[in-house]
Design an enzyme around this catalytic site. Structure first.
Site, PDB file in Angstrom:
ATOM      1  N   TYR A 141       3.969   5.094  11.551  1.00 41.83           N
ATOM      2  CA  TYR A 141       4.280   3.679  11.788  1.00 41.83           C
ATOM      3  C   TYR A 141       5.173   3.033  10.724  1.00 41.83           C
ATOM      4  O   TYR A 141       5.463   1.853  10.801  1.00 41.83           O
ATOM      5  CB  TYR A 141       2.990   2.865  11.966  1.00 41.83           C
TER       6      TYR A 141
ATOM      7  N   HIS B 169      -3.580   4.341   4.886  1.00 40.27           N
ATOM      8  CA  HIS B 169      -4.677   3.381   5.052  1.00 40.27           C
ATOM      9  C   HIS B 169      -5.980   3.995   4.538  1.00 40.27           C
ATOM     10  O   HIS B 169      -6.702   3.393   3.758  1.00 40.27           O
ATOM     11  CB  HIS B 169      -4.814   2.993   6.524  1.00 40.27           C
TER      12      HIS B 169
ATOM     13  N   ARG C 111       0.864  -1.188   0.000  1.00 43.14           N
ATOM     14  CA  ARG C 111       0.000   0.000   0.000  1.00 43.14           C
ATOM     15  C   ARG C 111       0.897   1.234   0.000  1.00 43.14           C
ATOM     16  O   ARG C 111       1.499   1.557   1.010  1.00 43.14           O
ATOM     17  CB  ARG C 111      -0.926  -0.038   1.225  1.00 43.14           C
TER      18      ARG C 111
HETATM   19  C1  LIG Z   1     -14.569  -6.196  12.178  1.00 45.24           C
HETATM   20  C2  LIG Z   1     -13.758  -4.955  12.040  1.00 45.24           C
HETATM   21  N1  LIG Z   1     -12.807  -4.681  12.948  1.00 45.24           N
HETATM   22  C3  LIG Z   1     -12.060  -3.556  12.837  1.00 45.24           C
HETATM   23  C4  LIG Z   1     -12.276  -2.684  11.809  1.00 45.24           C
HETATM   24  C5  LIG Z   1     -11.420  -1.430  11.680  1.00 45.24           C
HETATM   25  N2  LIG Z   1     -10.524  -1.601  10.539  1.00 45.24           N
HETATM   26  C6  LIG Z   1     -10.794  -1.039   9.352  1.00 45.24           C
HETATM   27  S1  LIG Z   1      -9.671  -1.433   8.216  1.00 45.24           S
HETATM   28  C7  LIG Z   1      -8.768  -2.352   9.293  1.00 45.24           C
HETATM   29  C8  LIG Z   1      -7.505  -3.042   8.862  1.00 45.24           C
HETATM   30  C9  LIG Z   1      -7.728  -3.946   7.703  1.00 45.24           C
HETATM   31  O1  LIG Z   1      -6.496  -4.435   7.251  1.00 45.24           O
HETATM   32  P1  LIG Z   1      -6.415  -5.464   6.066  1.00 45.24           P
HETATM   33  O2  LIG Z   1      -7.427  -6.529   6.243  1.00 45.24           O
HETATM   34  O3  LIG Z   1      -5.000  -5.887   5.934  1.00 45.24           O
HETATM   35  O4  LIG Z   1      -6.876  -4.618   4.784  1.00 45.24           O
HETATM   36  P2  LIG Z   1      -6.257  -3.259   4.202  1.00 45.24           P
HETATM   37  O5  LIG Z   1      -6.870  -2.134   4.995  1.00 45.24           O
HETATM   38  O6  LIG Z   1      -4.783  -3.330   4.340  1.00 45.24           O
HETATM   39  O7  LIG Z   1      -6.701  -3.220   2.786  1.00 45.24           O
HETATM   40  C10 LIG Z   1      -9.363  -2.345  10.550  1.00 45.24           C
HETATM   41  C11 LIG Z   1      -8.828  -3.044  11.725  1.00 45.24           C
HETATM   42  C12 LIG Z   1     -13.308  -2.993  10.890  1.00 45.24           C
HETATM   43  N3  LIG Z   1     -13.588  -2.209   9.853  1.00 45.24           N
HETATM   44  N4  LIG Z   1     -14.016  -4.140  11.015  1.00 45.24           N
END
Ligand SMILES: Cc1ncc(C[n+]2csc(CCOP(=O)(O)OP(=O)(O)O)c2C)c(N)n1
Length: 299
Positions: free
Chosen positions: A209, A200, A196
């Site tokens: 970070y 985020h 990425r």
């Molecule tokens: C069930 C849940 N827990 C926490 C969140 C908060 N949250 C949003 S994105 C994220 C991280 C997701 O990381 P990843 O699965 O690696 O996908 P990326 O964002 O890197 O595309 C979190 C913890 C959420 N949206 N849903």
């Protein structure tokens, strides 16, 4: 725009996998799959409208086989398995592809979906974009497994690790997984290794970070840089084409942003009526209370 999850650096993973599917297939996106959704037929103006906060931007036209964006991490892996299983039982000859990140693989939903899909050999593709981060959590802190792909072995089907920044490789891997699904061999997990390049979301500051040096190391591996180089070497791309595509895209995006801005505002009631076909009594009570509140502010 409201808070938005950019996908810079992940273009090859999304486009390569999306175009490898056939017309009748379904995709289940999380919040970062704008390119994949666009490639599968979601109108760009709807994508803009959604990120402007209008849920109407998720009511895709009939025939677009894209599920609404899953903001809850990982839950849609189960939906993809359900759809794929139904398709198998009905003999529809289509498959489902669920997109999620490295963080999503720590969710129980992911493991339940993988197990169910393996047992019933459903035509589903689990497509993990390992972009090295789940917000601020780096991949090494996400799982003690050496790779994410290897998790598939425990569920009895193949997991493959691919260079997610290589458009052609991603396409080939997804075609292979689709062929397996159509031949009744069941699911495949694809781990597309990518990065990425952006934050985020637009509400995030990644300098808190990760180091600038790390980002710089990944920049030459940017799939746009690599695809451009590849096409140039094949004499299929030059400066002139790039400039004309850029101008075309700029004009188109500006026009579609205007179109998105002209979408009707959602009604206040939509907040309550959106989720359930039949509103549960608790929500009805909340809606009544909210209407009374609005009336009281009119006086
Ligand atoms: C069930 C849940 N827990 C926490 C969140 C908060 N949250 C949003 S994105 C994220 C991280 C997701 O990381 P990843 O699965 O690696 O996908 P990326 O964002 O890197 O595309 C979190 C913890 C959420 N949206 N849903």
């Amino acid at each position: 725009m409201g808070t938005y999850a950019p996908f810079m650096g992940q273009e090859a993973a999304q486009v390569g996998s999306a175009v490898a599917l056939e017309e009748g297939d379904w995709i289940f996106p999380s919040f970062r799959e704008t390119a994949a959704m666009y490639m599968r037929g979601v109108p760009m103006a709807m994508l803009f409208a959604y990120w402007m906060g209008n849920e109407g931007g998720q009511r895709f036209p009939e025939g677009v086989r894209v599920l609404p964006i899953s903001i809850p991490v990982g839950t849609h892996a189960l939906h993809a398995v359900g759809f794929a299983w139904a398709s198998k039982l009905r003999g529809e000859g289509s498959c489902s592809l669920a997109y999620f990140g490295d963080g999503g693989t720590s969710k129980g939903d992911f493991h339940e979906a993988m197990n169910m899909a393996g047992v019933f050999r459903v035509p589903v593709i689990f497509f993990c974009q390992n972009n090295q981060y789940a917000i601020s959590v780096p991949r090494r802190a996400q799982t003690a497994s050496k790779t994410i792909a290897q998790k598939a072995l425990a569920y009895g089907f193949p997991g493959i690790l691919v260079d997610g920044n290589d458009l052609v490789t991603v396409y080939a891997a997804t075609r292979w997984a689709r062929k397996r699904a159509m031949e009744g061999e069941g699911p495949t997990l694809i781990e597309a290794v990518t990065y990425r390049l952006g934050p985020h979301t637009t509400a995030d500051d990644p300098t808190k970070y990760r180091s600038e040096e790390e980002v710089e190391e990944w920049k030459p591996l940017d799939p746009l840089v690599r695809t451009r180089l590849y096409l140039r070497n094949c004499c299929l791309w030059d400066e002139e084409m790039e400039e004309s595509v850029r101008l075309y895209a700029e004009e188109r995006v500006n026009r579609l942003v205007k179109e998105a801005e002209s979408f009707p505002d959602p009604a206040i009631e939509d907040m309550f009526t959106y989720t359930f076909a039949q509103m549960p009594p608790s929500l009805e009570a909340q809606m009544r209370e909210y209407r009374e509140f609005l009336k009281s502010t009119e006086r």
